[in-house]
Design a protein around this motif. Sequence first.
Motif, PDB file in Angstrom:
ATOM      1  N   CYS A  13     -61.776  -5.767  25.117  1.00 32.77           N
ATOM      2  CA  CYS A  13     -61.341  -6.897  25.944  1.00 32.77           C
ATOM      3  C   CYS A  13     -59.828  -7.058  25.834  1.00 32.77           C
ATOM      4  O   CYS A  13     -59.239  -6.746  24.804  1.00 32.77           O
ATOM      5  CB  CYS A  13     -62.037  -8.176  25.484  1.00 32.77           C
ATOM      6  SG  CYS A  13     -63.829  -8.119  25.726  1.00 32.77           S
ATOM      7  N   GLU A  14     -59.209  -7.541  26.912  1.00 29.32           N
ATOM      8  CA  GLU A  14     -57.743  -7.642  26.931  1.00 29.32           C
ATOM      9  C   GLU A  14     -57.211  -8.826  26.144  1.00 29.32           C
ATOM     10  O   GLU A  14     -56.050  -8.845  25.757  1.00 29.32           O
ATOM     11  CB  GLU A  14     -57.230  -7.793  28.375  1.00 29.32           C
ATOM     12  CG  GLU A  14     -57.173  -6.510  29.142  1.00 29.32           C
ATOM     13  CD  GLU A  14     -58.349  -6.398  30.100  1.00 29.32           C
ATOM     14  OE1 GLU A  14     -59.476  -6.784  29.714  1.00 29.32           O
ATOM     15  OE2 GLU A  14     -58.138  -5.935  31.218  1.00 29.32           O
ATOM     16  N   ALA A  15     -58.050  -9.849  25.975  1.00 29.23           N
ATOM     17  CA  ALA A  15     -57.573 -11.045  25.279  1.00 29.23           C
ATOM     18  C   ALA A  15     -58.742 -11.690  24.541  1.00 29.23           C
ATOM     19  O   ALA A  15     -59.905 -11.457  24.890  1.00 29.23           O
ATOM     20  CB  ALA A  15     -56.971 -12.023  26.274  1.00 29.23           C
ATOM     21  N   PHE A  16     -58.415 -12.496  23.547  1.00 27.50           N
ATOM     22  CA  PHE A  16     -59.449 -13.177  22.763  1.00 27.50           C
ATOM     23  C   PHE A  16     -59.330 -14.689  22.918  1.00 27.50           C
ATOM     24  O   PHE A  16     -58.227 -15.226  22.960  1.00 27.50           O
ATOM     25  CB  PHE A  16     -59.294 -12.878  21.262  1.00 27.50           C
ATOM     26  CG  PHE A  16     -59.359 -11.420  20.903  1.00 27.50           C
ATOM     27  CD1 PHE A  16     -60.062 -10.501  21.673  1.00 27.50           C
ATOM     28  CD2 PHE A  16     -58.717 -10.968  19.750  1.00 27.50           C
ATOM     29  CE1 PHE A  16     -60.121  -9.168  21.316  1.00 27.50           C
ATOM     30  CE2 PHE A  16     -58.759  -9.626  19.384  1.00 27.50           C
ATOM     31  CZ  PHE A  16     -59.463  -8.717  20.165  1.00 27.50           C
ATOM     32  N   ALA A  17     -60.491 -15.344  22.971  1.00 25.13           N
ATOM     33  CA  ALA A  17     -60.516 -16.793  22.811  1.00 25.13           C
ATOM     34  C   ALA A  17     -61.237 -17.052  21.497  1.00 25.13           C
ATOM     35  O   ALA A  17     -62.423 -16.718  21.355  1.00 25.13           O
ATOM     36  CB  ALA A  17     -61.244 -17.450  23.978  1.00 25.13           C
ATOM     37  N   LEU A  18     -60.516 -17.586  20.535  1.00 23.28           N
ATOM     38  CA  LEU A  18     -61.079 -17.829  19.203  1.00 23.28           C
ATOM     39  C   LEU A  18     -61.647 -19.239  19.163  1.00 23.28           C
ATOM     40  O   LEU A  18     -60.906 -20.218  19.267  1.00 23.28           O
ATOM     41  CB  LEU A  18     -59.970 -17.658  18.149  1.00 23.28           C
ATOM     42  CG  LEU A  18     -60.308 -18.038  16.712  1.00 23.28           C
ATOM     43  CD1 LEU A  18     -61.456 -17.194  16.164  1.00 23.28           C
ATOM     44  CD2 LEU A  18     -59.072 -17.882  15.813  1.00 23.28           C
ATOM     45  N   THR A  33     -59.741 -20.590  32.581  1.00 23.51           N
ATOM     46  CA  THR A  33     -59.194 -19.453  33.336  1.00 23.51           C
ATOM     47  C   THR A  33     -57.673 -19.581  33.465  1.00 23.51           C
ATOM     48  O   THR A  33     -56.949 -18.599  33.305  1.00 23.51           O
ATOM     49  CB  THR A  33     -59.815 -19.314  34.749  1.00 23.51           C
ATOM     50  OG1 THR A  33     -59.705 -20.558  35.425  1.00 23.51           O
ATOM     51  CG2 THR A  33     -61.254 -18.886  34.699  1.00 23.51           C
ATOM     52  N   MET A  34     -57.188 -20.806  33.676  1.00 26.17           N
ATOM     53  CA  MET A  34     -55.732 -20.998  33.785  1.00 26.17           C
ATOM     54  C   MET A  34     -55.045 -20.631  32.466  1.00 26.17           C
ATOM     55  O   MET A  34     -54.011 -19.957  32.445  1.00 26.17           O
ATOM     56  CB  MET A  34     -55.427 -22.442  34.153  1.00 26.17           C
ATOM     57  CG  MET A  34     -54.000 -22.712  34.520  1.00 26.17           C
ATOM     58  SD  MET A  34     -53.653 -24.475  34.412  1.00 26.17           S
ATOM     59  CE  MET A  34     -53.748 -24.737  32.639  1.00 26.17           C
ATOM     60  N   LEU A  35     -55.653 -21.053  31.360  1.00 23.98           N
ATOM     61  CA  LEU A  35     -55.067 -20.723  30.050  1.00 23.98           C
ATOM     62  C   LEU A  35     -55.061 -19.216  29.816  1.00 23.98           C
ATOM     63  O   LEU A  35     -54.113 -18.672  29.262  1.00 23.98           O
ATOM     64  CB  LEU A  35     -55.843 -21.429  28.923  1.00 23.98           C
ATOM     65  CG  LEU A  35     -55.548 -22.924  28.781  1.00 23.98           C
ATOM     66  CD1 LEU A  35     -56.589 -23.595  27.893  1.00 23.98           C
ATOM     67  CD2 LEU A  35     -54.149 -23.151  28.201  1.00 23.98           C
ATOM     68  N   CYS A  36     -56.118 -18.539  30.243  1.00 28.03           N
ATOM     69  CA  CYS A  36     -56.173 -17.077  30.068  1.00 28.03           C
ATOM     70  C   CYS A  36     -55.067 -16.413  30.883  1.00 28.03           C
ATOM     71  O   CYS A  36     -54.444 -15.457  30.423  1.00 28.03           O
ATOM     72  CB  CYS A  36     -57.532 -16.521  30.474  1.00 28.03           C
ATOM     73  SG  CYS A  36     -58.839 -17.002  29.341  1.00 28.03           S
TER      74      CYS A  36
END
Length: 358
Positions: A93-98, A265-268
């Motif tokens: 995945c390109e980014a993580f949400a912890l 989605t905006m934060l990503c």
Amino acid sequence: MKVALIGPPKSGKTTIFNALTGQNNEVDKYSPPANEPNIGIVQVTDERITRLSELYKPKKTIHANIEFHDFPGIFAQHSDEPESAIFTGIKSCEAFALVIRTFKDDELDQLYGASNPLKVLQHFEEEMILSDMVVAERRLEKIELGYKRGVRTPQVQIEEKTLRRILEHLQENKCIRDMDFPPEEEKAIRGFQFFSSKPILILLNTSEEGFQEAHPALAEFSAAGYLAEQIAGSFEQELSMLDADEAQMFMADMGISQSIRDRITMLCYRLVGLISFFTVGEDEVRAWTINKGTNAVNAAGKIHSDLARGFIRAECFSYDALIAHGSEKHLKEKGLFRLEGKEYTVQDGDILNIRFNV
Ligand SMILES: Nc1nc2c(ncn2[C@@H]2O[C@H](COP(=O)(O)OP(=O)(O)OP(=O)(O)O)[C@@H](O)[C@H]2O)c(=O)[nH]1
Ligand SMILES: [Mg+2]
């Protein structure tokens, strides 16, 4: 784009995933960790696409979307193998949400320790760094072996040099995402998908009561340069099961102005530095996602590789200009219809038509 929801066991990842996607996966305090991630696609709300669709009345309208992957809890014990399927999945995945638990729960406190968001982030970064070190060291050993057998290509030497630099950085307990790489180094290490190279968004999962006040950790994360947001996980999951009007009422009560989808989605987008450009026409109005700073030829390649290969020029105008002047015809009259070359840096809201020849 793919974003991984990660976190310690039982921090509320699946609860937030359900709220985001409208799915109804089991959330449970005692269930053992799942073997597979849950996967769901969330449409990125962009009112510009809606306006463009009204203008062009296309047969098809395609919004941008983000794919969320909800993984079981990780880093609870030290025996995690860096090349396990779960880790490979997360790193693709390109980014993580912890997702970090801040809601109070005595049983979860007993099983996993009292909630301490700063400690969780520190633990996760340390584990990611350790895991990346193992990967870099293993590869360096293989490269050394290769050298002994006489395999010493320029590419391998670049890779070795880059890995040594990375290892030094990791040994100082620092994440790879803070480093800069020239293109040839970036290319040499791309395949490793290092854990600590990915951007990370912090989601503090809060109880409905706790949501009324900003959790003190939020300010500390922001001060340290992290993007962080507070989410009332269970409440949001319940909202996702209501119809829009009802949900709106409950959101107003809680002082939430945007849906969880729009907020996350905006934060990503911000986290990864993404922007959107559009293609328009009678057949299709479509949003495309690119990194800030992408040039016209690479943006064209996003649509189709032929468009990059045979790129001649990009016809270009901005969404704002189109809305301000009402039609493409008026834009042309005002000289706002531009022809851009390969190196033009595409801007958020650009509408492109690629002229190409293959
Ligand atoms: N009070 C409260 N409980 C929550 C909240 N979010 C999740 N829970 C509860 O915490 C437990 C675990 O939630 P999950 O969403 O399954 O957590 P998870 O992080 O996906 O768990 P694993 O995937 O097993 O690591 C469930 O009993 C949820 O109902 C919340 O915001 N408030
Ligand atoms: Mg889960």
